[in-house]
Write an enzyme that holds these catalytic residues in place. Structure first.
Site, short mmCIF file in Angstrom:
data_model
loop_
_atom_site.label_atom_id
_atom_site.label_comp_id
_atom_site.label_asym_id
_atom_site.label_seq_id
_atom_site.Cartn_x
_atom_site.Cartn_y
_atom_site.Cartn_z
N LYS A 1 -5.27 -10.17 -6.37
CA LYS A 1 -6.45 -10.28 -5.51
C LYS A 1 -7.53 -9.28 -5.91
O LYS A 1 -7.21 -8.13 -6.23
CB LYS A 1 -5.95 -10.03 -4.07
CG LYS A 1 -7.01 -9.72 -3.05
CD LYS A 1 -6.39 -9.44 -1.69
CE LYS A 1 -6.60 -8.00 -1.29
NZ LYS A 1 -6.91 -7.80 0.13
N LYS B 1 0.83 -1.21 0.00
CA LYS B 1 0.00 0.00 0.00
C LYS B 1 0.86 1.25 0.00
O LYS B 1 0.52 2.25 -0.65
CB LYS B 1 -0.98 -0.01 1.17
CG LYS B 1 -2.05 -1.07 0.98
CD LYS B 1 -3.27 -0.86 1.83
CE LYS B 1 -4.34 -1.89 1.43
NZ LYS B 1 -5.53 -1.85 2.22
N LYS C 1 -11.07 -3.99 -2.87
CA LYS C 1 -11.88 -2.76 -2.90
C LYS C 1 -11.07 -1.60 -3.43
O LYS C 1 -11.54 -0.80 -4.22
CB LYS C 1 -12.34 -2.39 -1.49
CG LYS C 1 -13.27 -3.35 -0.84
CD LYS C 1 -13.83 -2.72 0.43
CE LYS C 1 -14.02 -3.72 1.55
NZ LYS C 1 -12.80 -3.95 2.34
#
Ligand code: AQP
Length: 335
Positions: free
Chosen positions: A197, A114, A200
């Site tokens: 993956k 991230k 969201k």
């Protein structure tokens, strides 16, 4: 007889859960409310690691809670609550941060991914310490099992390490939790990028199937899902990741084993197969969407359910926290 405890959480970081959240985690939550003493939370404190606008956060917390009831969590069978309603989560997170090594925290791959995505300077300290808050969420409830997707495995290892370290240092206080990961659905992948993956925040809208999405877009996305240049409907992770992902989805939603599905579509190409997957997804999502809309139409009732859940959660969290304070050497607050 005492049932084993289960705890899990989900972030209100989007206007809908996606199929990965549903199959990888939330569907197990529904099954486990029958066999476990179950605590499930909307982890809103985790969601602020990416700084949502206040209105957006408020809306998404309610949407997340409504979806949890809509998929089948029953407030009479399990405890559903909002993390920030139980203050002990943040208190325990601080105490556990003081037991966590910098190097240990820096090894978390989700933070690295991230931080790389947002840029090192845009990533907050909260994003860095998020796994410690997650450990607090779990350890507060003395959970035996934590149903999650495989992306959370490393964070669960940290929770286990922290529980063991605390117990060794201060005396037996925490249960050491075990991950509960279903191999077949541990990583549902992005429809456009079938080795990544479904997520969201990092999937493009075309790669993600939202639980609250309308049938039209759902069908379109599945029909356009990336497969390969072949024609055979076979599970082959390495050479056919897109087809394998769709087979996993179909198998999980229908209960039909993958070899049976492979036999069914032998010699038929991808068209019929994709159409069937699309109809199955549409039929599985529709009742959840309708129930979610109904629950969201009565915010007062939804808030009442969450208040009752928080009350039950607090009773357990308070007990653990009192022990933690005492074991660590804090003085009791004057009565
Ligand atoms: N693609 C997936 N396959 C299987 N399980 C998945 N989970 C998430 N994506 C998949 C599981 O869903 C639960 C809730 O996830 P979360 O809200 O805590 O956030 P996450 O794991 O970080 O999921 P996202 O969608 O990628 O959210 P963002 O983008 O906000 O970070 C977890 O048990 C997770 O394992």
């Amino acid at each position: 007889m005492d049932r084993p405890r289960v705890l899990s959480g989900i972030q209100p970081t989007a206007d809908s859960f996606h199929l990965g959240n549903y199959l990888g985690a939330v569907r197990q939550w529904v099954a486990m409310q029958e066999t476990h003493e179950a605590f499930y939370c909307v982890v809103d404190l985790h969601a602020i690691t990416v700084n949502p606008a206040p209105e957006e956060l408020r809306r998404r917390i309610r949407i997340a809670a409504a979806q949890l009831f809509a998929v089948g969590l029953d407030p009479d069978r399990c405890t559903v609550f909002v993390q920030s309603h139980v203050r002990e989560h943040t208190e325990l997170a601080w105490m556990l941060s003081c037991q966590t090594g910098m190097g240990e925290a820096a090894r978390m791959t989700q933070f690295k991914d991230k931080a790389a995505k947002y840029g090192e300077s845009a990533a907050s300290v909260g994003l860095f310490t998020y796994p410690i808050l997650m450990a607090a969420d779990i350890l507060l409830y003395q959970a035996d099992q934590v149903p999650v997707g495989v992306d959370q495995k490393q964070h669960l290892e940290l929770s286990r390490d922290l529980a063991q370290r605390f117990n060794t240092r201060f005396g037996q206080t925490f249960k050491v939790p075990n991950p509960y990961i279903l191999k077949e659905v541990e990583k549902i992948t992005d429809l456009q990028e079938p080795t990544a993956k479904m997520s969201k925040s990092s999937s493009s809208p075309q790669g993600i199937l939202d639980l609250l999405e309308q049938p039209g877009p759902l069908r379109k996305k599945i029909m356009r899902a990336v497969t390969d240049t072949g024609t055979e409907v076979l599970a082959d992770e390495e050479n056919k990741p897109g087809v394998t992902n769709l087979l996993r989805i179909q198998s999980a939603l229908s209960g039909t084993p993958i070899p049976e599905l492979e036999a069914r579509y032998a010699g038929q190409g991808y068209g019929t197969f994709k159409k069937d997957v699309a109809e199955l997804v549409v039929d599985s999502f529709a009742p959840i969407r309708e129930r979610t809309e109904k629950l969201l139409a009565d915010e007062a009732e939804l808030d009442k359910l969450l208040a009752a859940g928080a009350e039950r959660a607090r009773a357990v969290a308070r007990e653990t926290m009192a022990q933690v304070r005492d074991r660590m050497g804090f003085l009791p607050a004057s009565s």
